[in-house]
Design an enzyme around this catalytic site. Structure first.
Site, mmCIF file in Angstrom:
data_model
loop_
_atom_site.group_PDB
_atom_site.id
_atom_site.type_symbol
_atom_site.label_atom_id
_atom_site.label_comp_id
_atom_site.label_asym_id
_atom_site.label_seq_id
_atom_site.Cartn_x
_atom_site.Cartn_y
_atom_site.Cartn_z
ATOM 1 N N THR A 57 21.645 -54.130 -60.186
ATOM 2 C CA THR A 57 21.717 -54.879 -61.435
ATOM 3 C C THR A 57 22.651 -54.184 -62.423
ATOM 4 O O THR A 57 22.587 -52.972 -62.622
ATOM 5 C CB THR A 57 20.312 -55.010 -62.067
ATOM 6 O OG1 THR A 57 19.452 -55.655 -61.116
ATOM 7 C CG2 THR A 57 20.351 -55.818 -63.340
ATOM 8 N N HIS A 116 30.488 -40.882 -70.045
ATOM 9 C CA HIS A 116 29.907 -39.717 -70.709
ATOM 10 C C HIS A 116 30.924 -38.631 -71.042
ATOM 11 O O HIS A 116 30.595 -37.651 -71.697
ATOM 12 C CB HIS A 116 28.752 -39.143 -69.888
ATOM 13 C CG HIS A 116 29.161 -38.340 -68.694
ATOM 14 N ND1 HIS A 116 29.133 -36.962 -68.690
ATOM 15 C CD2 HIS A 116 29.583 -38.712 -67.473
ATOM 16 C CE1 HIS A 116 29.526 -36.520 -67.497
ATOM 17 N NE2 HIS A 116 29.807 -37.560 -66.746
ATOM 18 N N GLN A 165 38.993 -37.238 -66.726
ATOM 19 C CA GLN A 165 39.209 -36.259 -67.793
ATOM 20 C C GLN A 165 40.267 -36.690 -68.802
ATOM 21 O O GLN A 165 40.331 -36.130 -69.903
ATOM 22 C CB GLN A 165 39.595 -34.899 -67.200
ATOM 23 C CG GLN A 165 38.455 -34.162 -66.516
ATOM 24 C CD GLN A 165 37.373 -33.700 -67.481
ATOM 25 O OE1 GLN A 165 37.514 -33.756 -68.703
ATOM 26 N NE2 GLN A 165 36.263 -33.246 -66.927
ATOM 27 N N CYS A 196 30.148 -30.155 -61.697
ATOM 28 C CA CYS A 196 29.720 -30.612 -60.371
ATOM 29 C C CYS A 196 29.701 -29.491 -59.347
ATOM 30 O O CYS A 196 29.230 -29.674 -58.229
ATOM 31 C CB CYS A 196 30.637 -31.731 -59.888
ATOM 32 S SG CYS A 196 30.530 -33.214 -60.902
ATOM 33 N N SER A 198 34.921 -42.523 -66.694
ATOM 34 C CA SER A 198 33.488 -42.321 -66.888
ATOM 35 C C SER A 198 33.145 -42.314 -68.368
ATOM 36 O O SER A 198 33.880 -41.761 -69.186
ATOM 37 C CB SER A 198 33.066 -40.997 -66.240
ATOM 38 O OG SER A 198 31.684 -40.782 -66.384
ATOM 39 N N GLY A 231 31.932 -41.518 -62.798
ATOM 40 C CA GLY A 231 33.207 -41.117 -62.204
ATOM 41 C C GLY A 231 33.159 -40.870 -60.718
ATOM 42 O O GLY A 231 34.043 -41.307 -59.974
#
Length: 379
Positions: A235, A199, A177, A321, A197, A69
């Site tokens: 990659t 996860h 979110q 974060c 994102s 994210g």
């Protein structure tokens, strides 16, 4: 330990884990290699791109896979504004964005951009009239999150999209979110660019995506980057992406049912804490069902969090974060809290493993913590 921090991260689903293992074993080739093994990986990557785009009603050509994210936010904003800087230097965002965006906009101010930070009301919502007033002839871009990660307040994204499109302003939204929790439709919402994102939706860490409407011009942030059409170097993580899309399809297919279940759990929790010295933060109606932010009167959030941990509950003091920061939550300050009040904030976030019994146990722990502090103060 009972986990109530699903907004920070989620465990990988069994299906996503199985797909990751199978793709890592069978499609291990570099998707940029020209031999057949690389071509097989490239074909799978193309299928993933198409399937993910369908989940947000977007176009396959607009999907760019990233490492998550925060990178998605940074690359989306920088690549778009750089391509349109000749039109103006004014940007619009909010005071309650995720740290990756808030700090980016602060940095952009040092690079010659003029940034307007929209205020929010006591529930965390922006004022659409203030947004309209903020737009000038120099405004080229706005980034407004779909929902706040700390208090769960959902912004009126479709209305925001209409205002920005009417004024020719490119619209990015951080949907990290919300994707998989509530409906995300780039067409209906008027979103030109968004970030998501893996996860947060039971996929692997280190994988995310940006969607940019193929009609929106952007400039690569990295000179001569070749992966993801030049959007980023490195990659491509094909197994991670396949697991991401598997998790995304799974969570989106059961979105309405899970939304209803989580809202019922939320209401159960709220009904049980009415007598406690707690203030629920965020919008009473326009909110994510899984995020509950609240302040425990007279107790610092870090103390509450550590006590909960001691009793076997994993909760947070806000965005993961921001852990370790001494300053009070920006979101709490933005909705009108004093610094000391803001430091009393904690967050629980529910997920597919959360049960009513777990919440009942958690409420009992909160009661104990509040009672201990009350006794301690009286002594």
């Amino acid at each position: 330990m009972i986990y109530l921090d699903f907004a920070a991260t989620t465990p990988m689903s069994e299906e996503a884990l199985a797909v990751y293992a199978e793709v890592a074993k069978t499609y291990f080739g570099n998707s940029s290699s020209l031999h057949d093994i690389g071509s097989d990986a490239a074909r799978l990557l193309s299928i993933c791109r198409k399937q993910l785009a369908e989940l947000m009603n977007g176009e396959e050509k607009g999907i760019y896979f990233t490492s998550g994210g925060s990178e998605s936010n940074i690359l989306a904003v920088r690549s778009i504004i750089e391509a349109h800087r000749h039109k103006g230097n004014h940007l619009i965002t909010t005071a309650t964005e995720h740290a990756s965006l808030y700090h980016l906009f602060q940095q952009l101010e040092t690079e010659g951009y003029d940034v307007t930070y929209l205020s929010v009301d006591r529930f965390g919502r922006i004022d659409l009239a203030e947004l309209e007033r903020a737009i000038t002839n120099e405004t080229i871009f706005a980034s407004i999150h779909h929902a706040n990660s700390e208090i769960g307040t959902v912004q009126p994204i479709a209305d925001i999209g209409k205002i920005l499109r009417k004024n020719g302003v490119i619209f990015h939204s951080d949907c990290v979110q919300t994707f998989g929790k509530i409906q995300v439709d780039v067409q209906a919402m008027g979103i030109d660019s968004l970030s998501i994102s893996a996860h947060k939706i039971y996929g692997p860490k280190g994988v995310g995506a940006v969607y940019i409407d193929p009609r929106i011009k952007w400039t690569p942030c990295f000179l001569n980057a070749t992966h993801e059409s030049g959007f980023r170097p490195g990659t491509v993580n094909v197994p991670g992406i396949a697991a991401f899309v598997t998790a995304a399809q799974q969570i989106c297919s059961g979105l309405m049912e899970e939304n209803t279940r989580l809202e019922a759990l939320r209401q159960y929790f709220l009904s049980r804490v009415k007598e406690l010295p707690i203030t629920i933060e965020g919008h009473p109606e326009a909110h994510l069902p899984n995020i509950i932010g609240f302040s425990v009167h007279g107790i610092e959030g870090q103390y509450t969090m550590l006590e909960c941990n001691r009793y076997g509950f994993a909760i947070s003091t806000g965005s993961a974060c921001q852990v370790g920061k001494q300053a009070p939550s920006r979101t709490m300050i933005a909705i009108g809290k004093e610094a000391e009040e803001a430091k009393q904030f904690v967050r629980i976030s529910l997920g597919k493993l959360t049960t009513k019994d777990q919440l009942a146990q958690f409420v009992a722990v909160l009661e104990t913590i509040c009672q201990k502090r009350k006794v301690g103060k009286s002594n």
